[in-house]
Design an enzyme around this catalytic site. Sequence first.
Site, mmCIF file in Angstrom:
data_model
loop_
_atom_site.group_PDB
_atom_site.id
_atom_site.type_symbol
_atom_site.label_atom_id
_atom_site.label_comp_id
_atom_site.label_asym_id
_atom_site.label_seq_id
_atom_site.Cartn_x
_atom_site.Cartn_y
_atom_site.Cartn_z
ATOM 1 N N MET A 1 11.370 -3.570 -4.020
ATOM 2 C CA MET A 1 11.051 -2.145 -4.221
ATOM 3 C C MET A 1 11.716 -1.404 -3.074
ATOM 4 O O MET A 1 11.057 -0.892 -2.158
ATOM 5 C CB MET A 1 9.533 -1.948 -4.224
ATOM 6 C CG MET A 1 8.879 -2.413 -5.512
ATOM 7 S SD MET A 1 7.123 -2.777 -5.341
ATOM 8 C CE MET A 1 7.234 -4.469 -4.763
ATOM 9 N N ASP B 1 3.248 -6.974 -13.967
ATOM 10 C CA ASP B 1 2.823 -6.848 -12.564
ATOM 11 C C ASP B 1 1.997 -5.590 -12.379
ATOM 12 O O ASP B 1 2.506 -4.480 -12.539
ATOM 13 C CB ASP B 1 4.096 -6.795 -11.688
ATOM 14 C CG ASP B 1 3.806 -6.754 -10.204
ATOM 15 O OD1 ASP B 1 2.630 -6.836 -9.805
ATOM 16 O OD2 ASP B 1 4.788 -6.638 -9.441
ATOM 17 N N GLY B 2 0.730 -5.790 -12.010
ATOM 18 C CA GLY B 2 -0.129 -4.658 -11.674
ATOM 19 C C GLY B 2 -1.402 -4.626 -12.508
ATOM 20 O O GLY B 2 -1.336 -4.500 -13.728
ATOM 21 N N GLY C 1 -4.213 -3.726 -6.174
ATOM 22 C CA GLY C 1 -5.558 -3.279 -6.524
ATOM 23 C C GLY C 1 -5.646 -2.009 -7.345
ATOM 24 O O GLY C 1 -6.690 -1.361 -7.366
ATOM 25 N N GLY D 1 3.850 -0.102 -5.305
ATOM 26 C CA GLY D 1 3.601 0.293 -3.918
ATOM 27 C C GLY D 1 2.338 -0.319 -3.336
ATOM 28 O O GLY D 1 2.290 -0.585 -2.140
ATOM 29 N N HIS E 1 5.006 -14.666 -5.929
ATOM 30 C CA HIS E 1 5.556 -13.312 -6.056
ATOM 31 C C HIS E 1 5.505 -12.625 -4.692
ATOM 32 O O HIS E 1 4.437 -12.468 -4.099
ATOM 33 C CB HIS E 1 4.725 -12.548 -7.091
ATOM 34 C CG HIS E 1 5.252 -11.200 -7.432
ATOM 35 N ND1 HIS E 1 6.259 -10.991 -8.354
ATOM 36 C CD2 HIS E 1 4.910 -9.969 -6.982
ATOM 37 C CE1 HIS E 1 6.504 -9.700 -8.465
ATOM 38 N NE2 HIS E 1 5.711 -9.053 -7.633
ATOM 39 N N SER F 1 0.617 -12.796 -6.200
ATOM 40 C CA SER F 1 1.305 -11.843 -5.329
ATOM 41 C C SER F 1 0.614 -11.806 -3.982
ATOM 42 O O SER F 1 -0.551 -11.389 -3.882
ATOM 43 C CB SER F 1 1.289 -10.440 -5.952
ATOM 44 O OG SER F 1 1.579 -9.485 -4.949
ATOM 45 N N ASP G 1 6.436 -9.196 -2.664
ATOM 46 C CA ASP G 1 6.749 -7.771 -2.841
ATOM 47 C C ASP G 1 7.477 -7.235 -1.620
ATOM 48 O O ASP G 1 6.922 -7.207 -0.518
ATOM 49 C CB ASP G 1 5.444 -6.999 -3.075
ATOM 50 C CG ASP G 1 4.854 -7.322 -4.432
ATOM 51 O OD1 ASP G 1 5.526 -7.055 -5.437
ATOM 52 O OD2 ASP G 1 3.742 -7.879 -4.469
#
Length: 225
Positions: free
Chosen positions: A68, A175-176, A145, A142, A33, A8, A35
């Site tokens: 998003m 994801d995340g 990290g 949003g 990826h 990402s 965002d």
Amino acid sequence: MNIELAPSILSANFAQLAVDAQQAIDGGGTVLHLDIMDGHFVPNLTIGPPVVASLRKELKVPFDCHFMIENPDFFIPEFADAGANWISVHQEACIHLDRTLHLIAAHGCKPGVVLNPATPVETLTEVLDLVHHVLVMSVNPGFGGQKFIPNSLNKIAALARMRAERKLDFRIEVDGGVDLETVTDVVKAGAELLVAGNAVFGHGDIRSNAAKLLEAARVATMTRA
Ligand code: DX5
Ligand code: ZN
């Protein structure tokens, strides 16, 4: 089960996005990826179609655009024209989700659907046969990290069960907070498309960060139940 790493670029150096992305690809990333944030659906802003179009000229891998944004239907044609290959939309942002998924496919992209941490997998029952991938957010969207939310593992496992029961073939993406500490658990739960931002771009050598994460994921597949 084909494990793939989707770096990402949210955590990359935006002054040299293509250079950083290429290093992650050289380290084994096979999907990029991207965002896409609008400052409304999430409290952050990122990139629009011109940046996607510029990256498209430099990079060969499929572009996985994670929307998003509010009103995603409006932007689907523009991002498809800019070079998106996969477009995923949030279940929470789509009143007419079935229509939106068909719209993505009609523009030649692979449709995906995304779930926020608080949204149950059961909300997707009626669209699972329409999607190429389901993206389980393992942080609140949003920002890069953030810390991995452990309940995401139950959601990934539930989706894998639903897929097997209904003999479907959508892919499961996460994801995340995916890093060397969490990657084994997410792979064992059934995720196969692994998005990673901070773990790849956040510190040190991008290429070796990507390679190490992918290797850890592959090792995890060997011990998966
Ligand atoms: C967050 C984005 C993610 C983000 C993940 O809303 O959807 O793709 O880049 O970043 P890490 O891997 O740092 O949690
Ligand atoms: Zn994302």
